[in-house]
Design a protein around this motif. Sequence first.
Motif, PDB file in Angstrom:
ATOM      1  N   TRP A 124      51.184  40.477  55.186  1.00 44.03           N
ATOM      2  CA  TRP A 124      52.097  40.580  54.048  1.00 44.03           C
ATOM      3  C   TRP A 124      52.265  39.231  53.348  1.00 44.03           C
ATOM      4  O   TRP A 124      52.298  39.147  52.121  1.00 44.03           O
ATOM      5  CB  TRP A 124      53.444  41.116  54.515  1.00 44.03           C
ATOM      6  CG  TRP A 124      54.437  41.356  53.408  1.00 44.03           C
ATOM      7  CD1 TRP A 124      55.613  40.700  53.190  1.00 44.03           C
ATOM      8  CD2 TRP A 124      54.353  42.347  52.370  1.00 44.03           C
ATOM      9  NE1 TRP A 124      56.261  41.209  52.100  1.00 44.03           N
ATOM     10  CE2 TRP A 124      55.511  42.221  51.571  1.00 44.03           C
ATOM     11  CE3 TRP A 124      53.405  43.318  52.040  1.00 44.03           C
ATOM     12  CZ2 TRP A 124      55.752  43.032  50.459  1.00 44.03           C
ATOM     13  CZ3 TRP A 124      53.647  44.127  50.932  1.00 44.03           C
ATOM     14  CH2 TRP A 124      54.794  43.979  50.154  1.00 44.03           C
ATOM     15  N   TRP A 125      52.378  38.164  54.139  1.00 48.17           N
ATOM     16  CA  TRP A 125      52.462  36.821  53.555  1.00 48.17           C
ATOM     17  C   TRP A 125      51.228  36.502  52.733  1.00 48.17           C
ATOM     18  O   TRP A 125      51.324  35.950  51.635  1.00 48.17           O
ATOM     19  CB  TRP A 125      52.629  35.778  54.666  1.00 48.17           C
ATOM     20  CG  TRP A 125      54.012  35.686  55.219  1.00 48.17           C
ATOM     21  CD1 TRP A 125      55.156  36.168  54.659  1.00 48.17           C
ATOM     22  CD2 TRP A 125      54.395  35.083  56.454  1.00 48.17           C
ATOM     23  NE1 TRP A 125      56.231  35.908  55.471  1.00 48.17           N
ATOM     24  CE2 TRP A 125      55.800  35.244  56.574  1.00 48.17           C
ATOM     25  CE3 TRP A 125      53.698  34.443  57.469  1.00 48.17           C
ATOM     26  CZ2 TRP A 125      56.517  34.755  57.673  1.00 48.17           C
ATOM     27  CZ3 TRP A 125      54.403  33.966  58.560  1.00 48.17           C
ATOM     28  CH2 TRP A 125      55.797  34.116  58.658  1.00 48.17           C
TER      29      TRP A 125
ATOM     30  N   ASN B   6      51.181  38.407  49.418  1.00 54.43           N
ATOM     31  CA  ASN B   6      52.084  37.823  48.432  1.00 54.43           C
ATOM     32  C   ASN B   6      51.585  36.482  47.923  1.00 54.43           C
ATOM     33  O   ASN B   6      51.749  36.157  46.741  1.00 54.43           O
ATOM     34  CB  ASN B   6      53.483  37.679  49.031  1.00 54.43           C
ATOM     35  CG  ASN B   6      54.179  39.013  49.216  1.00 54.43           C
ATOM     36  OD1 ASN B   6      53.810  40.002  48.586  1.00 54.43           O
ATOM     37  ND2 ASN B   6      55.157  39.067  50.096  1.00 54.43           N
TER      38      ASN B   6
END
Length: 220
Positions: A166-167, A170
Amino acid sequence: MRSLDELHLSPSVLDARFWPLSSSRLFSVKSFFLALSQSSGSPQDFPSKFVWNSQVPFKVKSFVWLVAHKKVNTNDMLQVRRPYKALSPDICILCMKHGESTDHLFLHCSLTIGLWYKLFQLAKMDWVPPRSISDMMSIKFKGFGTSKRGIVLWQAASIALIRVVWWERNARIFQDKARNSEFLWDSIVFLASLWAFCSKAFKGNPLNVIQLDWIAVCTP
């Protein structure tokens, strides 16, 4: 609907309101939840032990809870909620091939699935990707053994993988930064080792020792 089919109305009897699922005859969320969970054909149980029993920060547990329920703002969800904010609904920023959904991003994307394979190879396990990320959390893998340390570290590593993906997603969208799979794997190892180091199961074990060999520190 099955419950309604069993009702027989009589025009000679006065109407009265009561809740038959509770001894007080008053509605309560608890009684309704218990009735739903015990009924046949109920949805698959949420992987609560995987999420809430894991030894990771609470905000990370909350994030994984959203992932399991497919409530994170992947592009397919943004298309439903706020279409003008979905940058490329038909493109996954990690693989640039398929549409971005929760199951694709955290499980089936070529970059993500490579990280999952690396984790299972480390545990010396053969693995076939399940249908959904929720199924992935529900299956009781014995990756690092059945000891307390093994369970804690396997959960931490799996959740760290989800978090790092997820990091990275993003970072590529909002910062125009892309890291390779080796960097992401190192981040997963560090994060999972740090969470394990902070748990009671690994009390007294130095962080660098945990990072060095997961299999060895989980062996009784």
